[in-house]
Design a protein around this motif. Structure first.
Motif, PDB file in Angstrom:
ATOM      1  N   GLY A 181       9.024 -11.993  -8.822  1.00 50.91           N
ATOM      2  CA  GLY A 181       7.945 -11.036  -8.673  1.00 50.91           C
ATOM      3  C   GLY A 181       8.245 -10.020  -7.588  1.00 50.91           C
ATOM      4  O   GLY A 181       9.256 -10.105  -6.881  1.00 50.91           O
ATOM      5  N   ILE A 182       7.346  -9.057  -7.444  1.00 49.03           N
ATOM      6  CA  ILE A 182       7.490  -8.000  -6.444  1.00 49.03           C
ATOM      7  C   ILE A 182       6.235  -7.981  -5.577  1.00 49.03           C
ATOM      8  O   ILE A 182       5.110  -7.975  -6.092  1.00 49.03           O
ATOM      9  N   LEU A 183       6.420  -7.970  -4.261  1.00 51.87           N
ATOM     10  CA  LEU A 183       5.317  -7.866  -3.314  1.00 51.87           C
ATOM     11  C   LEU A 183       5.478  -6.595  -2.493  1.00 51.87           C
ATOM     12  O   LEU A 183       6.506  -6.408  -1.829  1.00 51.87           O
ATOM     13  N   ILE A 184       4.477  -5.713  -2.560  1.00 50.52           N
ATOM     14  CA  ILE A 184       4.470  -4.476  -1.777  1.00 50.52           C
ATOM     15  C   ILE A 184       3.741  -4.740  -0.469  1.00 50.52           C
ATOM     16  O   ILE A 184       2.645  -5.318  -0.462  1.00 50.52           O
ATOM     17  N   LEU A 185       4.344  -4.323   0.640  1.00 48.52           N
ATOM     18  CA  LEU A 185       3.757  -4.508   1.967  1.00 48.52           C
ATOM     19  C   LEU A 185       3.443  -3.160   2.587  1.00 48.52           C
ATOM     20  O   LEU A 185       4.308  -2.285   2.665  1.00 48.52           O
ATOM     21  N   THR A 186       2.212  -2.996   3.025  1.00 54.02           N
ATOM     22  CA  THR A 186       1.815  -1.758   3.695  1.00 54.02           C
ATOM     23  C   THR A 186       0.743  -2.073   4.730  1.00 54.02           C
ATOM     24  O   THR A 186       0.114  -3.138   4.696  1.00 54.02           O
ATOM     25  N   GLU A 187       0.538  -1.162   5.639  1.00 55.09           N
ATOM     26  CA  GLU A 187      -0.628  -1.228   6.515  1.00 55.09           C
ATOM     27  C   GLU A 187      -1.767  -0.450   5.863  1.00 55.09           C
ATOM     28  O   GLU A 187      -1.546   0.336   4.935  1.00 55.09           O
ATOM     29  N   GLY A 188      -2.978  -0.657   6.354  1.00 54.82           N
ATOM     30  CA  GLY A 188      -4.109   0.155   5.916  1.00 54.82           C
ATOM     31  C   GLY A 188      -4.174   1.412   6.752  1.00 54.82           C
ATOM     32  O   GLY A 188      -3.986   2.529   6.260  1.00 54.82           O
ATOM     33  N   VAL A 189      -4.415   1.239   8.048  1.00 57.33           N
ATOM     34  CA  VAL A 189      -4.288   2.308   9.032  1.00 57.33           C
ATOM     35  C   VAL A 189      -3.021   2.033   9.829  1.00 57.33           C
ATOM     36  O   VAL A 189      -2.841   0.930  10.355  1.00 57.33           O
ATOM     37  N   TYR A 190      -2.148   3.024   9.935  1.00 59.60           N
ATOM     38  CA  TYR A 190      -0.915   2.849  10.709  1.00 59.60           C
ATOM     39  C   TYR A 190      -1.259   3.018  12.185  1.00 59.60           C
ATOM     40  O   TYR A 190      -1.606   4.107  12.646  1.00 59.60           O
ATOM     41  N   GLY A 191      -1.194   1.894  12.912  1.00 59.78           N
ATOM     42  CA  GLY A 191      -1.728   1.845  14.260  1.00 59.78           C
ATOM     43  C   GLY A 191      -1.028   2.737  15.256  1.00 59.78           C
ATOM     44  O   GLY A 191      -1.618   3.070  16.289  1.00 59.78           O
ATOM     45  N   MET A 192       0.199   3.134  14.985  1.00 60.85           N
ATOM     46  CA  MET A 192       0.898   3.993  15.936  1.00 60.85           C
ATOM     47  C   MET A 192       0.622   5.467  15.665  1.00 60.85           C
ATOM     48  O   MET A 192       0.385   6.239  16.603  1.00 60.85           O
ATOM     49  N   THR A 193       0.644   5.868  14.415  1.00 54.44           N
ATOM     50  CA  THR A 193       0.486   7.281  14.082  1.00 54.44           C
ATOM     51  C   THR A 193      -0.930   7.639  13.646  1.00 54.44           C
ATOM     52  O   THR A 193      -1.284   8.818  13.591  1.00 54.44           O
ATOM     53  N   GLU A 204      -2.625   1.998  -8.067  1.00 57.28           N
ATOM     54  CA  GLU A 204      -2.345   2.445  -9.433  1.00 57.28           C
ATOM     55  C   GLU A 204      -0.893   2.160  -9.803  1.00 57.28           C
ATOM     56  O   GLU A 204      -0.596   1.690 -10.910  1.00 57.28           O
ATOM     57  N   ILE A 205       0.008   2.417  -8.861  1.00 52.38           N
ATOM     58  CA  ILE A 205       1.434   2.213  -9.136  1.00 52.38           C
ATOM     59  C   ILE A 205       1.758   0.730  -9.239  1.00 52.38           C
ATOM     60  O   ILE A 205       2.503   0.303 -10.142  1.00 52.38           O
ATOM     61  N   LYS A 206       1.212  -0.063  -8.356  1.00 55.48           N
ATOM     62  CA  LYS A 206       1.554  -1.503  -8.382  1.00 55.48           C
ATOM     63  C   LYS A 206       1.040  -2.158  -9.649  1.00 55.48           C
ATOM     64  O   LYS A 206       1.688  -3.065 -10.202  1.00 55.48           O
ATOM     65  N   ASP A 207      -0.121  -1.727 -10.142  1.00 58.14           N
ATOM     66  CA  ASP A 207      -0.623  -2.279 -11.402  1.00 58.14           C
ATOM     67  C   ASP A 207       0.281  -1.893 -12.568  1.00 58.14           C
ATOM     68  O   ASP A 207       0.518  -2.697 -13.489  1.00 58.14           O
ATOM     69  N   ARG A 208       0.781  -0.670 -12.530  1.00 63.42           N
ATOM     70  CA  ARG A 208       1.636  -0.197 -13.616  1.00 63.42           C
ATOM     71  C   ARG A 208       2.933  -0.994 -13.701  1.00 63.42           C
ATOM     72  O   ARG A 208       3.493  -1.194 -14.786  1.00 63.42           O
ATOM     73  N   TYR A 209       3.419  -1.465 -12.543  1.00 65.75           N
ATOM     74  CA  TYR A 209       4.695  -2.177 -12.532  1.00 65.75           C
ATOM     75  C   TYR A 209       4.529  -3.691 -12.376  1.00 65.75           C
ATOM     76  O   TYR A 209       5.514  -4.412 -12.225  1.00 65.75           O
ATOM     77  N   GLY A 210       3.277  -4.173 -12.384  1.00 67.34           N
ATOM     78  CA  GLY A 210       3.057  -5.612 -12.318  1.00 67.34           C
ATOM     79  C   GLY A 210       3.395  -6.230 -10.980  1.00 67.34           C
ATOM     80  O   GLY A 210       3.733  -7.420 -10.901  1.00 67.34           O
ATOM     81  N   ALA A 211       3.302  -5.443  -9.907  1.00 69.96           N
ATOM     82  CA  ALA A 211       3.577  -5.953  -8.570  1.00 69.96           C
ATOM     83  C   ALA A 211       2.284  -6.448  -7.928  1.00 69.96           C
ATOM     84  O   ALA A 211       1.180  -6.207  -8.412  1.00 69.96           O
ATOM     85  N   ARG A 212       2.410  -7.148  -6.817  1.00 76.53           N
ATOM     86  CA  ARG A 212       1.280  -7.555  -5.986  1.00 76.53           C
ATOM     87  C   ARG A 212       1.296  -6.754  -4.695  1.00 76.53           C
ATOM     88  O   ARG A 212       2.349  -6.297  -4.243  1.00 76.53           O
TER      89      ARG A 212
END
Length: 421
Positions: A181-193, A204-212
């Motif tokens: 599988g594929i797991l995408i990692l991101t922040e919500g608010v980028y605490g530094m910038t 939308e993109i992760k659903d299209r490619y079946g990622a989490r």
């Protein structure tokens, strides 16, 4: 054979120059009072713009009272043992149920530290055939989680910050080759910038490619969204986020964190996250205080409005002086100053602290070369007078140091990626 300690007497490593000099002014400054909008530094009161006390709850007497009552019953250690053995209680379960409801998920799990929560969540879910795709500017805890979860570093891919074309390109290249599988990692608010992830597009993109999707919303939970549920609520995609992670070290003014998701995923994490399975249970003093804090966060509309009001007032006042303020949706106020380097950064930090304004600075490689950025954190505790005093200090910095406030906007904009559409 080389001695593993040989490096320790050099100026190598993170902040090596400051460590070698025994610095406690720019790195590890010693604060001499409890957290709040006014803190004592080197014997003088300073207006604090560098702690993530977004809702002003570090000063809240109701939270302190809840902690005090818990301490009288449980002390500072109880319950003892890991939750798998002897450290589980009704109060821990009650808090997890409340957090799941707050995050609009089926279930949640508590972690003792946000950092270990990120690592434990990711490592428990990612198997040998799985691949991680993460934003270039994610927090160090996410980077450590990603590379600690895989046996082959090639199973970690990076996409340009907030660049949806770059994300989709990574997913396209993986679609035909990845076995797991594929797991995408991101922040919500980028605490530094201070900018926010383009969660609507990412979902939308992760659903299209079946990622989490895993979202670390450390700087968004309690802060963003109509009811403070976070950045996903801000964009209306709370239900699309597979793993929602929040820390208590920012708006909740405490310690620890939680992951919220569907029940099966949370139960898997509960039994497989080594950073929690083999850790002592979160002490009751924090559990009871957090129950009260969560109530205040839920009822925190007035605090959030005050926080954003102060952020807007501070950003406007500094902009009128000619400073460039990063264009962000969060309350963070990134203040850029050109012709900056480490030496000038230290000089300007000292200048402002001498004026009673406590700030910290960021330089290259976090931001473009020849700039310094003051990352300022407005809170619900700050007032109009605090902003006016701060703007006056920045006016003095500009005039007394002869700052030339000419900016390469394109270079700065590259930090933030494409704007949200």
């Amino acid at each position: 054979m080389n001695d593993i300690f040989s490096k320790c007497a050099t100026s190598e490593g993170y902040f090596g120059q400051f460590r070698a000099q025994g610095d406690r002014y720019y790195t590890m400054p010693v604060m001499e009072s409890v957290p709040g909008k006014i803190m004592k530094f080197q014997g003088r009161d300073c207006l604090m713009w560098s702690i993530n006390n977004y809702l002003g709850l570090a000063e809240n007497e109701e939270v302190k009272q809840a902690a005090l009552e818990a301490m009288k019953v449980w002390g500072t250690s109880g319950p003892m043992g890991s939750r798998m053995m002897s450290g589980n209680t009704v109060e821990h379960i009650k808090l997890e149920e409340s957090l799941a409801d707050f995050a609009q998920k089926e279930s949640s799990i508590l972690f003792n530290y946000g950092y270990l929560g990120v690592i434990g969540t990711v490592a428990s879910l990612v198997g040998p055939d799985d691949v991680i795709v993460m934003d270039k500017l994610v927090h160090a805890s996410i980077v450590d989680a990603a590379f600690g979860a895989v046996s082959d570093r090639r199973h970690v891919r990076v996409f340009r910050h907030n660049d949806m074309d770059s994300l989709e390109s990574r997913l396209k290249s993986l679609r035909e080759t990845v076995k797991g599988g594929i797991l995408i990692l991101t922040e919500g608010v980028y605490g530094m910038t201070g900018d926010v992830a383009r969660l609507r597009d990412i979902c939308e993109i992760k659903d299209r490619y079946g990622a989490r999707l895993f979202v670390d919303d450390a700087h968004g939970v309690g802060v963003m969204g109509p009811t403070g549920r976070g950045t996903a609520e801000h964009f209306g995609v709370q239900d699309k986020v597979d793993l929602y992670f929040g820390t208590f070290a920012k708006a909740f003014a405490s310690i620890g964190g939680f992951t919220a998701a569907n029940r099966d995923a949370v139960e898997w994490i509960r039994y497989n996250a080594r950073t929690q399975v083999f850790a002592k249970s979160l002490p009751m003093i924090y559990v009871k205080a957090l129950q009260k804090t969560l109530d205040l966060v839920r009822d925190g509309d007035a605090r959030r409005k005050q926080m954003f009001y102060i952020a807007d007032k501070l950003a406007s006042g500094l902009s009128e002086l000619g400073y460039y303020i990063g264009k962000v949706d969060s309350p963070l106020v990134p203040v850029f100053i050109p012709e900056g380097n480490q030496v000038t950064a230290m000089e300007w930090i000292s200048f402002l602290r001498d004026k009673g304004i406590f700030v910290t600075g960021v330089t290259y490689p976090v931001i473009p070369k020849n700039y310094i950025m003051f990352r300022m954190v407005p809170t619900a505790s700050h007032t109009d007078e605090d902003v006016e005093k701060t703007v006056a200090a920045f006016r003095s910095l500009r005039d007394e140091r002869g700052l030339t406030l000419h900016y390469d906007i394109d270079a700065i904009s590259n930090i933030y990626g494409d704007p949200e559409v």
